[in-house]
Scaffold this active site. Structure first.
Site, PDB file in Angstrom:
ATOM      1  N   ASP A 266       0.832  -1.208   0.000  1.00 51.00           N
ATOM      2  CA  ASP A 266       0.000   0.000   0.000  1.00 51.00           C
ATOM      3  C   ASP A 266       0.862   1.252   0.000  1.00 51.00           C
ATOM      4  O   ASP A 266       0.638   2.191  -0.770  1.00 51.00           O
ATOM      5  CB  ASP A 266      -0.883   0.040   1.260  1.00 51.00           C
ATOM      6  CG  ASP A 266      -1.948  -1.022   1.303  1.00 51.00           C
ATOM      7  OD1 ASP A 266      -3.080  -0.728   0.898  1.00 51.00           O
ATOM      8  OD2 ASP A 266      -1.658  -2.135   1.762  1.00 51.00           O
TER       9      ASP A 266
ATOM     10  N   THR B 172      -6.819  -4.915   0.148  1.00 49.57           N
ATOM     11  CA  THR B 172      -5.657  -5.168   1.015  1.00 49.57           C
ATOM     12  C   THR B 172      -5.845  -6.433   1.848  1.00 49.57           C
ATOM     13  O   THR B 172      -4.908  -7.210   2.033  1.00 49.57           O
ATOM     14  CB  THR B 172      -5.392  -3.960   1.933  1.00 49.57           C
ATOM     15  OG1 THR B 172      -5.098  -2.822   1.126  1.00 49.57           O
ATOM     16  CG2 THR B 172      -4.216  -4.232   2.859  1.00 49.57           C
TER      17      THR B 172
END
Length: 282
Positions: A34, A103
């Site tokens: 990320d 995620t």
């Protein structure tokens, strides 16, 4: 830009997973993928367009800038599609970046759900969307009135649709969907808003499931949905569950849930699903 971020997602083999804490969407996880993807995508765009507002999922550390040199030449295949580019005031533009969508699935090594996304909105309306799948290296993009490399499928089932939903909310959607459309309706639990939008399109990826409708019943962030919203302008719609258009200015998220379809009577679908928003907030 999505591909630059995607390279960081693929190359970040050590996840360094941690939680950003409880949010309205649940336990919000973050990984090194990320962070690295966000840094590359944010600074590439900010360097190129310093006067444009960029909204991004992850915090940007001003002391940790990414030095990026890039060729601004537009690829020929895209240039052919965008015959008449338009200039707009910089202050009318908002860019929404999701450096790593899905995620949770990324940490579970469910790579088919993972995407990186960029969206450009003008006066709050999504006009350019890019969804990139880093682990299959497939990119879908579309520009309103400016071409695309993706299209709708030839047919959709409106009477007993295949409905793609969040893995964490599939139960509550299934209950209402079966009551609305009957027992032949199929519920497809999936991760990532980008993946769910691609499920509605004609995507040449063997790992991409196909659906007729995408439903989300809880709070969702705009960087998760802006790119998909722009791409679905190809003949589809993305609205709140009550049928309201989504504005990509102001707050980061929307409360009203999400309904996305293509080549269907979208407002008829809205009327068929009157109780989903209430269900989502129980």
């Amino acid at each position: 830009r999505g591909r630059r971020g995607a390279a960081a997602v693929r190359e970040s083999n050590v996840l360094h997973e941690k939680s950003k804490g409880k949010t309205r969407e649940g336990d919000d996880k973050m990984t090194s993928g990320d962070v690295l993807s966000n840094r590359k995508m944010f600074y590439l765009l900010k360097t190129a367009f310093p006067n444009v507002q960029i909204n991004t999922e992850e915090h940007v550390d001003a002391t940790d800038q990414e030095v990026i040199l890039w060729d601004r030449k537009i690829p020929e295949d895209i240039l052919k599609e965008i015959a008449t580019p338009k200039e707009v005031p910089a202050e009318s533009v908002t860019v929404w970046i999701d450096p790593l969508d899905a995620t949770q699935e990324y940490t579970e090594d469910l790579r088919k759900y993972v995407t990186t996304m960029v969206c450009v909105a003008v006066y709050g309306k999504p006009v350019l969307g890019v969804i990139h799948k880093p682990f299959s290296e497939y990119t879908a993009w579309a520009m309103v009135d400016g071409g695309s490399n993706v299209k709708a499928r030839s047919s959709y089932n409106e009477k007993t649709p295949r409905i793609v939903v969040s893995r964490s909310h599939s139960g509550m959607v299934k209950q209402v969907a079966l009551q609305t459309f009957g027992n032949q309706t199929t519920i497809i639990p999936a991760g990532g808003a980008g993946y769910k939008v691609l499920a509605l399109l004609d995507v040449p990826d063997k790992n991409q499931e196909k659906a007729d409708v995408y439903i989300h019943v809880t709070y969702i962030k705009k960087w998760d949905i802006c790119a998909g919203n722009a791409i679905l302008k190809l003949g589809g719609h993305m609205t709140t569950l009550s049928g309201e258009e989504i504005s990509y200015t102001g707050s980061d998220g929307i409360d009203g849930g999400l309904l996305a379809s293509i080549r269907m009577n979208h407002q008829a679908l809205v009327k068929k699903l009157p109780d989903l928003e209430k269900t989502g907030h129980k």
